[in-house]
Design an enzyme around this catalytic site. Structure first.
Site: not given
Ligand code: DHE
Length: 560
Positions: A67, A70-71, A116, A354, A396
């Site tokens: 959680c 996002c929260h 969500m 983000h 996103h």
């Molecule tokens: Fe991510 C990128 C945050 C959920 C997979 N994710 C990012 C970035 C942030 C972020 C700030 C950018 C990083 C950068 O470029 O410097 N992500 C978050 C969250 O806060 C969120 C919403 C909830 C959490 O608790 O993490 C979240 N993200 C997810 C997922 O559920 C994903 C699908 C699988 C996982 O890892 O849990 C996921 N996020 C990714 C991936 C990237 C990413 C694969 C990199 C993308 C890219 O091509 O640069």
């Protein structure tokens, strides 16, 4: 209608309670996180809801893993609304004690149209019951984690002098892929030419992203536990040479890429504590920590302690990193020429920042302000805000992607909250920095997380990972970059089961790699980008819920 149901309907429509962190990761907490959630006895006895210390710890662990993204770590809200027992003054979202157990249960079990995910089936009934109580109690206190604590965790496994001076192999490191096995806390290094896994390395809990050094030699990972791991690809078997913990919770890491600073410094963005930490990129020795708390960009400019660092990119044109401060809606341009005292230029933008990436010139950076449905454009060399563009519900983009056609050079974002791809014109001329085209993917609803193309490709790929419709979240769409028409919907091949997520091209730009996670048969799918036919399926015991994939050449040079 019961009182709780009325509330749910009202809140769901006005707030679109949003949480992700997706997936079926085991919600085991790290020991460090347990330390971070020490709480006071009185915090667990409010409003008739009580939890034992052990239950409070379990609730904290689930909250942290599912959680907090996002929260917010302190539950004050970010992309999703606050989850505090009582609503902060002026906040339209009711306190969790007002929603009560039934109201909270309905949200947790069913998710919302705003993105969500539904947690029924992922969390057990007992866990959901626990969370309905945990969320009605005051949040646990997070202890400090500054330079001394970070330094205590620093582990230089192989000093620079003991590492190879040239590659021990003849493979093309530029076509290596680092692939995150999120739930296993591992990173696989795969040779993109032979498709063979060279190493599957234990890196830390729920690795989020990878970045490569400017030379391409080192791959760095960062996890939800705040751990940074440094992998040296010069070894015949890629090897971890250093590790350090930059905080309790993090999502981003990046390396200095400007001429003269190649492979020199590394920056870490802390979710919890909220800070920017700088390290020596050769050894991961900590250099400095700068808290990011400060005033919000808008409204009454309230002071925010929780000011998490979201995406970070490294400029190729200047010795700076661009760090996005989520809750404050501020873009920090961090000059790393004096890493002990980094000079930070703050640019007021929009909330909540983000993910984002560069335009095709590398001069402009575009980042999603997902709670305000906007894309912010920053002129990096001039450290200036260029434009804030309204696109759609919860953009996103990942790092977004760049394509070119009759409309000009276009940077593309997908949306979590609606079925829309927005094309923003980035080159000079009429329409620059406006949405010049919008396109729908298959079916209805949002849930798209990532888009990707390549300068040599005529295709644009988009996933629908968080769409509740299994037919959509298990497939992806491919568009023609010239006509922006849908060319093909790629569906799940036999023997593979789960959701498709995230794309990466190989160095040549003629293959697309897709992860399949959150199902029963995980895989990495490799498609021929010209024919759109499946070339290879990578499966095996070591392929455990793969998520992000990072080709060394494309990551180093920001090719997307
Ligand atoms: Fe991510 C990128 C945050 C959920 C997979 N994710 C990012 C970035 C942030 C972020 C700030 C950018 C990083 C950068 O470029 O410097 N992500 C978050 C969250 O806060 C969120 C919403 C909830 C959490 O608790 O993490 C979240 N993200 C997810 C997922 O559920 C994903 C699908 C699988 C996982 O890892 O849990 C996921 N996020 C990714 C991936 C990237 C990413 C694969 C990199 C993308 C890219 O091509 O640069």
């Amino acid at each position: 209608m019961k009182k709780s149901n009325v509330l749910i309907a009202t809140v769901a429509s006005s707030l679109m309670l949003f949480s992700c962190g997706g997936g079926d990761a085991e919600h085991k907490a790290t020991d460090e996180h347990k330390e971070s959630t020490e709480h006071k006895e009185e915090a667990v006895k409010e409003e008739g809801v009580t939890l034992t210390d052990a239950e409070m710890e379990e609730g904290s662990a689930i909250y942290f893993n599912r959680c907090a993204g996002c929260h917010g770590s302190s539950r004050k809200g970010a992309t999703g609304p606050h989850l505090l027992p009582e609503a902060p003054e002026g906040n339209a979202s009711p306190g969790t004690t007002v929603l009560g157990e039934a109201g909270l249960r309905a949200f947790i079990e069913n998710g919302t149209p705003g993105g969500m995910p539904e947690w029924k089936g992922v969390l057990s009934d007992d866990e959901i019951t626990l969370m309905t109580k945990f969320l009605q109690l005051a949040p646990p206190v997070i202890p400090p984690f500054g330079l001394p604590e970070i330094t205590d965790t620093w582990n230089l496994i192989i000093p620079v002098a003991d590492r190879p001076t040239k590659p021990e192999h003849k493979r093309d490191i530029d076509n290596y892929f680092g692939v995150i096995m999120r739930d296993a806390g591992k990173v696989a290094i795969i040779d993109g030419d032979t498709k063979k896994e060279l190493a599957v390395l234990k890196t830390g809990f729920a690795v989020h992203i990878l970045r490569t050094s400017k030379s391409g030699r080192y791959i760095y990972s960062v996890g939800r536990d705040g751990k940074i791991t440094m992998i040296d690809t010069y070894y015949d078997v890629p090897t971890i040479v250093a590790e350090v913990k930059g905080g309790f919770d993090a999502r981003s890491v990046e390396v200095s890429k400007y001429k003269g600073y190649e492979d020199k410094y590394l920056v870490f963005g802390g979710y919890s504590p909220s800070h920017i930490a700088i390290f020596d990129a050769q050894t991961l020795e900590p250099i400095s920590v700068t808290p990011t708390a400060g005033n919000a960009c808008d409204g009454d400019k309230e002071y925010l302690e929780e000011a998490r660092v979201a995406s970070i990119v490294a400029s190729h044109t200047d010795p700076v990193w661009i760090c996005n401060i989520k809750e404050r809606g501020i873009v920090d341009i961090v000059d790393y020429t004096d890493p002990k005292n980094p000079k930070i230029t703050e640019i007021e933008a929009a909330r909540f920042l983000h993910d984002g990436g560069f335009d095709a010139t590398g001069h402009y950076f575009l980042v999603a302000a997902n709670a305000s449905n906007k894309i912010v454009v920053i002129d990096v060399p001039n450290k200036k805000l260029v434009k804030i563009i309204e696109t759609g519900i919860k953009p996103h983009p990942g790092r977004g992607t760049n394509i070119k056609n009759d409309l000009g050079s276009l940077w593309v974002t997908s949306h979590l909250g609606e079925n829309k791809l927005s094309f923003i014109k980035t080159d000079k001329g009429e329409g620059q920095w406006t949405v010049v085209k919008e396109v729908k993917a298959s079916g209805s609803g949002g849930g798209a997380l990532f888009v990707k193309s390549h300068p040599k490709s005529k295709h644009l790929w988009v996933d629908r990972t968080l769409n509740p419709d299994a037919a959509l979240n298990s497939s992806c769409d491919v568009f023609d970059t010239e006509t922006l028409e849908l060319v093909k919907t790629i569906t799940m091949p036999e023997g593979v089961d789960g959701r498709m997520v995230h794309f990466e091209y190989n160095k040549a730009g003629d293959e697309v790699w897709i992860s399949v996670f959150m199902g029963t048969e995980a895989a990495i799918l490799i498609y021929d980008d010209k024919t759109l036919e499946l070339k290879q399926t990578i499966q095996g015991d070591w392929v455990e819920n793969p998520t992000g994939k990072f080709n060394v050449y494309n990551t180093t040079h920001d090719v997307y």
